[in-house]
Design a protein around this motif. Structure first.
Motif, PDB file in Angstrom:
ATOM      1  N   GLY A 185       0.804  -1.209   0.000  1.00 15.90           N
ATOM      2  CA  GLY A 185       0.000   0.000   0.000  1.00 15.90           C
ATOM      3  C   GLY A 185       0.839   1.261   0.000  1.00 15.90           C
ATOM      4  O   GLY A 185       1.908   1.314   0.607  1.00 15.90           O
ATOM      5  N   PRO A 186       0.354   2.311  -0.661  1.00 16.65           N
ATOM      6  CA  PRO A 186       1.118   3.548  -0.780  1.00 16.65           C
ATOM      7  C   PRO A 186       1.041   4.407   0.481  1.00 16.65           C
ATOM      8  O   PRO A 186       0.145   4.240   1.314  1.00 16.65           O
ATOM      9  N   ASP A 187       1.999   5.309   0.615  1.00 18.89           N
ATOM     10  CA  ASP A 187       1.899   6.337   1.651  1.00 18.89           C
ATOM     11  C   ASP A 187       0.621   7.135   1.416  1.00 18.89           C
ATOM     12  O   ASP A 187       0.282   7.461   0.265  1.00 18.89           O
ATOM     13  N   THR A 188      -0.086   7.429   2.503  1.00 18.87           N
ATOM     14  CA  THR A 188      -1.390   8.082   2.378  1.00 18.87           C
ATOM     15  C   THR A 188      -1.523   9.176   3.425  1.00 18.87           C
ATOM     16  O   THR A 188      -1.315   8.926   4.615  1.00 18.87           O
ATOM     17  N   GLU A 189      -1.867  10.371   2.976  1.00 14.54           N
ATOM     18  CA  GLU A 189      -2.084  11.461   3.926  1.00 14.54           C
ATOM     19  C   GLU A 189      -3.418  11.259   4.644  1.00 14.54           C
ATOM     20  O   GLU A 189      -4.449  11.012   4.004  1.00 14.54           O
ATOM     21  N   VAL A 190      -3.377  11.365   5.961  1.00 15.81           N
ATOM     22  CA  VAL A 190      -4.567  11.208   6.786  1.00 15.81           C
ATOM     23  C   VAL A 190      -4.703  12.464   7.646  1.00 15.81           C
ATOM     24  O   VAL A 190      -3.812  12.789   8.423  1.00 15.81           O
ATOM     25  N   SER A 191      -5.806  13.145   7.499  1.00 15.78           N
ATOM     26  CA  SER A 191      -6.037  14.342   8.319  1.00 15.78           C
ATOM     27  C   SER A 191      -6.956  13.992   9.484  1.00 15.78           C
ATOM     28  O   SER A 191      -7.721  13.032   9.423  1.00 15.78           O
ATOM     29  N   TRP A 192      -6.854  14.758  10.542  1.00 15.47           N
ATOM     30  CA  TRP A 192      -7.699  14.568  11.708  1.00 15.47           C
ATOM     31  C   TRP A 192      -8.298  15.896  12.146  1.00 15.47           C
ATOM     32  O   TRP A 192      -7.719  16.970  11.931  1.00 15.47           O
ATOM     33  N   THR A 193      -9.485  15.808  12.734  1.00 18.22           N
ATOM     34  CA  THR A 193     -10.215  16.998  13.166  1.00 18.22           C
ATOM     35  C   THR A 193     -10.828  16.737  14.527  1.00 18.22           C
ATOM     36  O   THR A 193     -11.388  15.668  14.766  1.00 18.22           O
ATOM     37  N   VAL A 194     -10.722  17.715  15.413  1.00 18.31           N
ATOM     38  CA  VAL A 194     -11.316  17.631  16.756  1.00 18.31           C
ATOM     39  C   VAL A 194     -12.271  18.806  16.919  1.00 18.31           C
ATOM     40  O   VAL A 194     -11.934  19.946  16.590  1.00 18.31           O
ATOM     41  N   ALA A 195     -13.477  18.510  17.418  1.00 18.63           N
ATOM     42  CA  ALA A 195     -14.495  19.537  17.595  1.00 18.63           C
ATOM     43  C   ALA A 195     -15.193  19.352  18.933  1.00 18.63           C
ATOM     44  O   ALA A 195     -15.094  18.298  19.570  1.00 18.63           O
ATOM     45  N   THR A 196     -15.913  20.361  19.351  1.00 20.47           N
ATOM     46  CA  THR A 196     -16.666  20.283  20.609  1.00 20.47           C
ATOM     47  C   THR A 196     -18.078  19.753  20.398  1.00 20.47           C
ATOM     48  O   THR A 196     -18.801  19.519  21.368  1.00 20.47           O
ATOM     49  N   ASP A 197     -18.473  19.555  19.130  1.00 23.92           N
ATOM     50  CA  ASP A 197     -19.830  19.103  18.850  1.00 23.92           C
ATOM     51  C   ASP A 197     -19.812  17.997  17.803  1.00 23.92           C
ATOM     52  O   ASP A 197     -18.892  17.883  17.000  1.00 23.92           O
TER      53      ASP A 197
ATOM     54  N   THR B  33       1.004  11.055   7.921  1.00 20.97           N
ATOM     55  CA  THR B  33       1.170  10.176   6.772  1.00 20.97           C
ATOM     56  C   THR B  33       1.155   8.726   7.236  1.00 20.97           C
ATOM     57  O   THR B  33       1.971   8.336   8.086  1.00 20.97           O
ATOM     58  N   ALA B  34       0.222   7.960   6.718  1.00 18.82           N
ATOM     59  CA  ALA B  34       0.152   6.532   7.023  1.00 18.82           C
ATOM     60  C   ALA B  34       1.006   5.789   6.003  1.00 18.82           C
ATOM     61  O   ALA B  34       0.866   5.993   4.793  1.00 18.82           O
ATOM     62  N   THR B  35       1.879   4.917   6.489  1.00 14.85           N
ATOM     63  CA  THR B  35       2.786   4.184   5.608  1.00 14.85           C
ATOM     64  C   THR B  35       2.741   2.688   5.936  1.00 14.85           C
ATOM     65  O   THR B  35       2.304   2.278   7.015  1.00 14.85           O
ATOM     66  N   ALA B  36       3.238   1.898   5.012  1.00 16.74           N
ATOM     67  CA  ALA B  36       3.324   0.458   5.253  1.00 16.74           C
ATOM     68  C   ALA B  36       4.252   0.150   6.420  1.00 16.74           C
ATOM     69  O   ALA B  36       4.105  -0.876   7.087  1.00 16.74           O
ATOM     70  N   ALA B  37       5.213   1.041   6.690  1.00 15.49           N
ATOM     71  CA  ALA B  37       6.162   0.813   7.777  1.00 15.49           C
ATOM     72  C   ALA B  37       5.477   0.767   9.138  1.00 15.49           C
ATOM     73  O   ALA B  37       5.967   0.121  10.072  1.00 15.49           O
ATOM     74  N   SER B  38       4.341   1.457   9.274  1.00 13.13           N
ATOM     75  CA  SER B  38       3.558   1.407  10.517  1.00 13.13           C
ATOM     76  C   SER B  38       2.234   0.692  10.293  1.00 13.13           C
ATOM     77  O   SER B  38       1.281   0.898  11.035  1.00 13.13           O
TER      78      SER B  38
END
Length: 553
Positions: free
Chosen positions: A83-95, A108-113
């Motif tokens: 699988g390729p390296d893939t950018e993963v974004s995260w968001t935190v909200a109060t609602d 960045t999610a990678t096969a190494a992890s």
């Protein structure tokens, strides 16, 4: 805000260990084809996808650790290395609607992890509910709730934690997780070890039967194996539901590695035929920290400390990485001062933390039972199955040397430290033994109740793993009705024991008392099992004693 890791308190070197019912087996390689077939159908059609849910853990007053695993392409299954390296974004909200976003970032999610990612968030408000989600390639993960810990100096009126342990995939369904998720009132939940099991398929199911096969089918030995097994567990809908409702605080026990693991090996490890223990242990630890929302302490252990205002702190132990090999049951080696269950550095860390604590309650996340346990009064027909469950000699009397009974010098030192420094309100929260217990922890069990109790202990039964009636293969409750009175007769510090049922606990803490409510499942083999309250025990502030109470919180 940027994503980052921060290692909390910890100490020394590495290694694992624990107890159970069965021994080792052969190992084969992981095959990608069967694994793809085992994943949900959408894995092959929707990529990237969040097939393993989202989770949070180790809450702090100003932050929390967020986790997910992205599947960027159909072939990028857990353990595949694809699988390729893939950018993963995260968001935190109060609602829940994410209209008030308070933090966001990307990783960045990678096969190494194994395409897992963790975001260690800071800058949040204490004692506050937050909602979070991940995104990749235009796909959003499910949204989840988490909660920060109270401020360090906050006066806290109450805390409530779910408590679970010993969840064997092949033995049944994880209904305990579903019922805890449905509560909606948890500050966090504690997993006291054996989050996964290492056995090959069919070796350790429910009364000898596989309820649902795990992956891979072989005993897990390599990094790919451990990753695959973690990935399989994370597809469970009840486990995903609980991870989505509250942060987890987890420690490992032996089955995250291999049965009865210790610093130099395990009962369920054959050196050479199954590679080296050093390599296997390293693979197990790497996969654990990739797949669990846990902050590693120094040198990759799980012992660390969290604080929940002025009401409680929680010392979390690693009783596998540093321990000496288990002694033979009934041998004098259990008293050898050169043998250890904690390791010197961890025991010193625990003692110092308990002495310095200024909270009302001192909780200890403890993977194996610390209260003494002798079985001298049991009849032969009960002794043999109990001995099998606890790895005791089936033709004689002994102790379970995989728990603190096998390392009495460490226990004496710790309990003497509590007594000599007048450290009260210490409560051990324990898993491993596949039974429910409510115990005083006496300084000298041989003279109890004349000997003072230095602490108390609540032991939680297994989510699914076989307990005593399952080994004997008799109706639930049959063995407990016979064995429990005899166990209590020989162990007067034991207020209650249920040898037979599966379930979970709910720990409720106020300034006046710490109370454990014990819940049991109707049928671990049913995905729709119901839950019912069984009993409650509490320890009142200043008493160091357990007493029964007749209403759950």
């Amino acid at each position: 805000m940027t994503s980052r890791y921060r290692a909390p308190e910890g100490v020394n070197s590495p290694s694992p260990r624990r107890r159970t019912v069965v021994k080792a087996a052969a190992a084969t390689a992981v095959l990608a084809g069967p694994l793809i077939a085992a994943l949900p159908a959408k894995a092959a059609t929707e990529t990237p996808a969040f097939l393993h849910g989202v989770a949070s853990g180790d809450p702090l007053p100003d932050g929390v650790l967020l986790w997910t695993r992205v599947t960027p392409t159909a072939e990028a299954v857990p353990g595949s290395g694809l699988g390729p390296d893939t950018e993963v974004s995260w968001t935190v909200a109060t609602d829940k609607a994410f209209t008030n976003i308070v933090a966001k970032g990307s990783l960045t999610a990678t096969a190494a992890s194994d395409h897992t990612v963790k975001a260690d968030i800071r800058g949040l408000a204490p004692a506050t509910d937050y909602f979070f989600r991940f995104s990749a390639g235009g796909t959003d993960s499910p949204a989840a709730r988490t909660r920060t810990a109270p401020a360090t100096d906050a006066t806290v009126s109450g805390l409530r934690f779910g408590v679970v342990t010993c969840a064997n995939w092949e033995a049944g369904y994880f209904s305990s997780y579903r019922h805890l998720a449905a509560r909606g009132d948890l500050d966090a939940w504690l997993h006291l070890g054996d989050y996964i099991y290492e056995y090959k398929s069919g070796e350790y199911g429910t009364r000898g039967t596989v309820v649902r096969p795990h992956a891979p089918l072989n005993e897990i030995i390599t990094l790919a194996d451990y990753r695959t097994r973690h990935g399989k567990y994370k597809t469970d809908p009840d486990l995903q539901a609980l991870h989505a409702k509250a942060p987890v605080v987890a420690i490992w026990d032996d089955h995250e590695f291999a049965d009865n693991a210790w610093s130099g090996g395990a009962v369920n490890h054959t050196e050479g035929a199954e590679g080296t223990w050093t390599a296997r242990q390293a693979a197990a630890k790497q996969a654990y920290f990739e797949w669990m929302p846990v902050r590693p302490a120094i040198e990759g252990t799980t012992y660390r400390r969290l604080r929940f205002g002025k009401l409680a702190d929680l010392s979390l132990l690693d009783l596998r990485s540093f321990r000496s090999q288990q002694a033979s049951s009934g041998s004098g080696a259990v008293d050898d001062p050169d043998r250890t269950i904690t390791g010197r550095a961890q025991l010193d860390w625990l003692k110092a933390g308990l002495k310095a604590s200024d909270t009302k309650w001192r909780l200890v996340g403890n993977s194996v039972m610390i209260a003494p346990f002798v079985i001298g009064s049991l009849t032969a027909d009960l002794l043999k199955p109990l001995a099998k469950l606890l790895d005791l000699p089936q033709d004689g009397i002994g102790v379970n040397t995989d728990q603190w009974d096998g390392y009495t010098d460490d226990r004496r030192e710790l309990l003497a430290h509590l007594r000599s420094n007048a450290i009260g309100n210490t409560v051990f929260l324990t898993g491993d033994i596949h039974m429910s217990w409510a115990n005083d922890v006496p300084v000298d069990a041989g003279t109890y109740p004349l000997s003072p109790s230095a602490a108390t202990e609540f032991v939680i039964t297994s989510v699914t793993s076989d307990n005593l009636d399952d080994i004997v293969k008799v109706p639930e409750g049959t063995v407990s009705a016979l064995a429990a009175p005899l166990i209590q007769l020989a162990n007067r510090h034991v207020h209650w024991v249920d040898t037979d049922r599966h379930g979970y606990g709910v720990l409720d803490i106020t300034a006046d008392r710490a109370q454990m409510d014990y819940y049991v499942l109707s049928d671990r083999t049913s995905p729709t099992a119901t839950s019912s309250w069984e009993r409650s025990y509490r320890t009142r502030s200043g008493t160091q004693k357990v007493e029964r109470t007749y209403d759950p919180v």
